[in-house]
Design a protein around this motif. Structure first.
Motif, PDB file in Angstrom:
ATOM      1  N   TYR A  40       8.122  37.013  -1.558  1.00 23.09           N
ATOM      2  CA  TYR A  40       8.241  35.500  -1.221  1.00 23.09           C
ATOM      3  C   TYR A  40       8.659  35.069  -2.766  1.00 23.09           C
ATOM      4  O   TYR A  40       9.661  33.965  -2.808  1.00 23.09           O
ATOM      5  CB  TYR A  40       7.126  35.567  -1.068  1.00 23.09           C
ATOM      6  CG  TYR A  40       6.692  33.892  -0.541  1.00 23.09           C
ATOM      7  CD1 TYR A  40       7.302  32.982   0.391  1.00 23.09           C
ATOM      8  CD2 TYR A  40       5.634  33.483  -1.792  1.00 23.09           C
ATOM      9  CE1 TYR A  40       6.871  31.288  -0.076  1.00 23.09           C
ATOM     10  CE2 TYR A  40       5.358  32.130  -2.077  1.00 23.09           C
ATOM     11  CZ  TYR A  40       5.951  31.377  -0.741  1.00 23.09           C
ATOM     12  OH  TYR A  40       5.137  30.114  -0.662  1.00 23.09           O
ATOM     13  N   CYS A  41       8.144  35.056  -3.983  1.00 20.29           N
ATOM     14  CA  CYS A  41       8.458  34.917  -4.536  1.00 20.29           C
ATOM     15  C   CYS A  41      10.243  35.154  -5.686  1.00 20.29           C
ATOM     16  O   CYS A  41      10.769  34.450  -5.906  1.00 20.29           O
ATOM     17  CB  CYS A  41       7.624  35.081  -6.210  1.00 20.29           C
ATOM     18  SG  CYS A  41       5.951  34.813  -5.561  1.00 20.29           S
ATOM     19  N   SER A  42      10.266  35.797  -5.121  1.00 18.43           N
ATOM     20  CA  SER A  42      11.835  36.494  -5.965  1.00 18.43           C
ATOM     21  C   SER A  42      12.644  35.709  -4.718  1.00 18.43           C
ATOM     22  O   SER A  42      13.588  34.897  -5.664  1.00 18.43           O
ATOM     23  CB  SER A  42      12.112  37.774  -5.971  1.00 18.43           C
ATOM     24  OG  SER A  42      11.324  38.891  -6.729  1.00 18.43           O
ATOM     25  N   TRP A  43      12.709  35.567  -3.510  1.00 16.13           N
ATOM     26  CA  TRP A  43      13.553  34.943  -2.885  1.00 16.13           C
ATOM     27  C   TRP A  43      13.510  33.322  -3.272  1.00 16.13           C
ATOM     28  O   TRP A  43      14.388  32.770  -3.081  1.00 16.13           O
ATOM     29  CB  TRP A  43      13.067  35.056  -1.376  1.00 16.13           C
ATOM     30  CG  TRP A  43      13.891  34.008  -0.139  1.00 16.13           C
ATOM     31  CD1 TRP A  43      14.677  34.877   0.251  1.00 16.13           C
ATOM     32  CD2 TRP A  43      13.954  33.035   0.408  1.00 16.13           C
ATOM     33  NE1 TRP A  43      15.792  33.305   1.186  1.00 16.13           N
ATOM     34  CE2 TRP A  43      14.798  32.291   1.765  1.00 16.13           C
ATOM     35  CE3 TRP A  43      12.287  31.679  -0.037  1.00 16.13           C
ATOM     36  CZ2 TRP A  43      14.144  31.552   1.699  1.00 16.13           C
ATOM     37  CZ3 TRP A  43      12.909  30.673   0.848  1.00 16.13           C
ATOM     38  CH2 TRP A  43      14.159  30.573   1.329  1.00 16.13           C
ATOM     39  N   LEU A  44      12.381  33.071  -3.351  1.00  9.29           N
ATOM     40  CA  LEU A  44      12.039  31.198  -3.783  1.00  9.29           C
ATOM     41  C   LEU A  44      12.861  31.663  -5.196  1.00  9.29           C
ATOM     42  O   LEU A  44      13.652  30.087  -5.231  1.00  9.29           O
ATOM     43  CB  LEU A  44      10.837  30.968  -4.084  1.00  9.29           C
ATOM     44  CG  LEU A  44      10.143  30.681  -2.949  1.00  9.29           C
ATOM     45  CD1 LEU A  44       8.801  30.650  -2.792  1.00  9.29           C
ATOM     46  CD2 LEU A  44      10.280  29.680  -2.293  1.00  9.29           C
ATOM     47  N   ALA A  45      12.490  32.246  -5.996  1.00  7.50           N
ATOM     48  CA  ALA A  45      13.273  32.073  -7.320  1.00  7.50           C
ATOM     49  C   ALA A  45      15.092  31.951  -7.232  1.00  7.50           C
ATOM     50  O   ALA A  45      15.572  30.623  -8.406  1.00  7.50           O
ATOM     51  CB  ALA A  45      12.966  33.283  -8.561  1.00  7.50           C
ATOM     52  N   TYR A  46      15.156  32.927  -6.238  1.00  7.61           N
ATOM     53  CA  TYR A  46      16.779  33.087  -6.423  1.00  7.61           C
ATOM     54  C   TYR A  46      16.934  31.320  -5.651  1.00  7.61           C
ATOM     55  O   TYR A  46      17.928  31.096  -6.235  1.00  7.61           O
ATOM     56  CB  TYR A  46      17.345  34.395  -5.420  1.00  7.61           C
ATOM     57  CG  TYR A  46      18.552  34.432  -5.101  1.00  7.61           C
ATOM     58  CD1 TYR A  46      19.775  35.028  -6.408  1.00  7.61           C
ATOM     59  CD2 TYR A  46      19.366  33.698  -4.067  1.00  7.61           C
ATOM     60  CE1 TYR A  46      20.610  35.106  -6.757  1.00  7.61           C
ATOM     61  CE2 TYR A  46      20.701  33.930  -3.860  1.00  7.61           C
ATOM     62  CZ  TYR A  46      21.686  34.176  -5.037  1.00  7.61           C
ATOM     63  OH  TYR A  46      22.924  34.650  -5.074  1.00  7.61           O
ATOM     64  N   GLN A  47      16.489  31.165  -4.524  1.00  2.00           N
ATOM     65  CA  GLN A  47      17.379  29.920  -3.414  1.00  2.00           C
ATOM     66  C   GLN A  47      16.859  28.901  -4.362  1.00  2.00           C
ATOM     67  O   GLN A  47      17.558  27.909  -3.911  1.00  2.00           O
ATOM     68  CB  GLN A  47      15.799  29.612  -2.040  1.00  2.00           C
ATOM     69  CG  GLN A  47      16.477  30.607  -1.253  1.00  2.00           C
ATOM     70  CD  GLN A  47      17.740  31.160  -0.327  1.00  2.00           C
ATOM     71  OE1 GLN A  47      18.519  30.559  -0.482  1.00  2.00           O
ATOM     72  NE2 GLN A  47      18.642  32.396  -0.807  1.00  2.00           N
ATOM     73  N   THR A  48      16.189  28.384  -5.454  1.00  2.00           N
ATOM     74  CA  THR A  48      15.954  27.238  -6.143  1.00  2.00           C
ATOM     75  C   THR A  48      16.659  27.692  -7.157  1.00  2.00           C
ATOM     76  O   THR A  48      17.298  26.633  -7.784  1.00  2.00           O
ATOM     77  CB  THR A  48      14.396  26.981  -6.490  1.00  2.00           C
ATOM     78  OG1 THR A  48      13.349  27.156  -4.809  1.00  2.00           O
ATOM     79  CG2 THR A  48      14.485  25.585  -6.630  1.00  2.00           C
ATOM     80  N   TYR A  49      17.097  28.505  -8.337  1.00  2.00           N
ATOM     81  CA  TYR A  49      17.776  28.549  -9.178  1.00  2.00           C
ATOM     82  C   TYR A  49      18.588  28.939  -9.489  1.00  2.00           C
ATOM     83  O   TYR A  49      19.190  29.380 -10.254  1.00  2.00           O
ATOM     84  CB  TYR A  49      16.387  28.388 -10.302  1.00  2.00           C
ATOM     85  CG  TYR A  49      15.275  28.109 -10.548  1.00  2.00           C
ATOM     86  CD1 TYR A  49      14.774  26.730 -10.608  1.00  2.00           C
ATOM     87  CD2 TYR A  49      14.429  28.721 -10.462  1.00  2.00           C
ATOM     88  CE1 TYR A  49      14.166  26.272 -10.565  1.00  2.00           C
ATOM     89  CE2 TYR A  49      12.824  28.012  -9.896  1.00  2.00           C
ATOM     90  CZ  TYR A  49      12.720  26.470 -10.780  1.00  2.00           C
ATOM     91  OH  TYR A  49      11.875  25.847 -10.679  1.00  2.00           O
ATOM     92  N   GLY A  50      19.231  30.460  -8.280  1.00  4.24           N
ATOM     93  CA  GLY A  50      20.078  30.905  -8.056  1.00  4.24           C
ATOM     94  C   GLY A  50      19.505  31.941  -9.295  1.00  4.24           C
ATOM     95  O   GLY A  50      20.907  33.020 -10.112  1.00  4.24           O
ATOM     96  N   ILE A  51      18.563  32.684  -9.573  1.00  5.52           N
ATOM     97  CA  ILE A  51      17.095  33.620 -10.729  1.00  5.52           C
ATOM     98  C   ILE A  51      17.363  34.879  -9.599  1.00  5.52           C
ATOM     99  O   ILE A  51      16.700  35.175  -8.922  1.00  5.52           O
ATOM    100  CB  ILE A  51      16.088  33.216 -11.893  1.00  5.52           C
ATOM    101  CG1 ILE A  51      17.401  31.889 -12.237  1.00  5.52           C
ATOM    102  CG2 ILE A  51      16.020  34.141 -13.155  1.00  5.52           C
ATOM    103  CD1 ILE A  51      16.620  31.329 -12.927  1.00  5.52           C
ATOM    104  N   VAL A  52      17.565  35.701 -10.590  1.00  5.55           N
ATOM    105  CA  VAL A  52      17.408  37.326  -9.854  1.00  5.55           C
ATOM    106  C   VAL A  52      16.290  37.731 -11.218  1.00  5.55           C
ATOM    107  O   VAL A  52      16.542  37.952 -12.055  1.00  5.55           O
ATOM    108  CB  VAL A  52      18.241  37.746  -9.534  1.00  5.55           C
ATOM    109  CG1 VAL A  52      17.699  39.567  -9.590  1.00  5.55           C
ATOM    110  CG2 VAL A  52      19.489  37.393  -8.842  1.00  5.55           C
TER     111      VAL A  52
END
Length: 462
Positions: A40-52
């Motif tokens: 949940y947290c990694s998906w949100l980080a990528y979808q919001t900021y493009g950060i892995v």
């Protein structure tokens, strides 16, 4: 890129499904679960900021989010922060490290709202929710690279690493010492069918394994530790039911959509004991979103408001019974009679003669042409309502559900009698005595939805 930007996207997924170990494709912008906490947290980080982040690699194709990766990457990051700072920084991440020795213990990752709460994928029964920071163990916090954050003022938020002084948390110890709380916990685990070994008051590996298994069975966050949520699920009395916000009346608070749901609506406990359900009723009411159909509820509430004095006169000598409780019973048994007062409160039969439906022959099998008040007093006394002393929100909702019957609850479905015309109810009802239909849909608003409307418009103050 701002830290608070992630919160809007996190909110979109409230109420979605949690599965331990679920995989969420980070590049799929349309993913709606299932989740586990790290996914949940990694998906949100990528979808919001493009950060892995938290994936063990910067290669998105090979990334596998895991709380251990979150802990490792946060620990080595130059943006590592304390738990206290993370708790008051919107969009910051809070992390509990997983432990692999002497037994496997699952970690956790959540996103701070900045006000003492977090967005998190929290357990199979809970799903994605807004949960508390206080009363749980956190090890560290982290800010994502290249994202700008602004911390809120520290106005007394409690979020110390390793727990708080205010909240009891039981967990495994390297050198366990006797604790009465642990002994009670071990007895409770045995009572629920989970063997912690010898009842010795020592929180060791066997007790932790039993806690972990109990949490999995209840759909709680499986961390092997016992704080307020697990303690309350075990009916342990030394954790008080906590309400960090006034869920019943504070409608300025964004609804905490923490209740799991399925195709029938909110999933509720099958227990029928009020003590076990009080908090659930309060949460259901707090998260109830009224879905008025053709202004039906608004029209009904207008008639209730215009009849307020008549309801007040009726309950004047009834041990503190609130007038709106009678109005809600009236609305459910004969909504068309609200404002007219021409039918029995028991079941909506005409007042010209005793009731012909269950309960039959009320209030007097030999009488005729009853006043509405005569009949209403009999109906309320017959159900034992005139002797009630607790008229809190939870008790009111419990008495209303009990009035109609607990059948839907035994199926773990939120009853239409309370929640029809709200987000908690979709379908399913009894269409005859003892005959349940999965696809039948209630065509009248529920008492809880009506009460929520009365409160929101200021007619009722809880």
């Amino acid at each position: 890129m701002l830290g608070k930007d992630i919160l809007a996207k996190a909110k979109e997924h409230l109420g979605e499904t949690y599965i331990l170990g679920a995989r969420a494709p980070l590049q799929n912008a349309n993913w709606r679960g299932p989740w586990d906490c790290a996914e949940y947290c990694s998906w949100l980080a990528y979808q919001t900021y493009g950060i892995v982040f938290g994936c063990g690699t910067s290669n998105i194709a090979k990334g596998d989010p895991y709380s251990g990766y979150w802990a490792a990457e946060a620990s080595s990051s130059d943006r590592k922060i304390t738990v206290e700072v993370a708790a008051r920084t919107p969009g910051a991440f809070l992390i509990r490290k997983p432990v692999t020795s002497p037994v496997q213990r699952i970690g956790h990752v959540a996103i701070a709202l900045g006000d003492g709460r977090v967005y998190e994928a929290a357990g199979a029964k809970i799903g994605v929710r807004i949960g508390p920071i206080e009363g749980r163990r956190w090890d560290l916090g982290v800010l994502l690279p290249s994202v700008e954050y602004t911390a809120m003022q520290n106005d007394g938020l409690q979020a110390e690493s390793g727990g708080t002084d205010k909240t009891l948390i039981l967990r495994v110890q390297e050198e366990p010492v006797f604790d009465d709380h642990v002994a009670e916990l071990q007895i409770a685990l045995k009572d629920h069918g989970f063997d912690p070994g010898k009842v010795d008051g020592l929180f060791g590996n066997a007790t932790e394994a039993a806690v972990f298994s109990f949490q999995l069975s209840e759909g709680l966050l499986p961390d092997g530790e016992v704080g307020p949520e697990t303690g309350q699920a075990l009916n342990l009395t030394y954790w008080q039911i906590s309400k960090p916000v006034n869920l019943a009346a504070d409608f300025a608070v964004d609804p905490l959509l923490t209740l799991p749901s399925d195709e029938f609506g909110a999933i509720v406990r099958s227990d029928t004991n009020y003590g076990a359900l009080k908090t659930e009723y309060e949460r259901l009411f707090a998260t109830c979103l009224v879905q008025d159909k053709n202004n039906e509820i608004a029209g009904l509430c207008n008639r209730i408001r215009n009849s307020k004095s008549r309801y007040q006169d009726l309950v004047e000598n009834f041990s503190g019974m609130p007038w709106y409780f009678v109005a809600l019973v009236h609305s459910m048994e004969a909504s068309g009679d609200v404002g007219a007062f021409k039918t029995h409160l028991h079941n909506g039969d005409p007042l010209q003669k005793p009731t012909i439906h269950v309960p039959k022959g009320r209030p007097d099998p030999n009488g005729a042409n009853f006043t509405w008040e005569e009949s209403a007093r009999d109906a309320l006394a017959l159900e034992g309502y005139t002797n009630q002393t607790d008229w809190g929100l939870g008790r009111i909702l419990y008495l209303l559900e009990k009035y109609n019957g607990m059948g839907p609850r035994k199926k773990k479905h939120a009853t239409a009698y309370l929640w029809s015309y709200s987000n908690h109810y979709k379908k399913g009802k009894y269409v005859a005595d003892g005959v349940w239909d999965d696809n039948a849909i209630s065509k009248q608003p529920g008492a809880g939805a009506i009460l929520k409307k009365l409160v929101s418009e200021g007619t009722v103050t809880l």
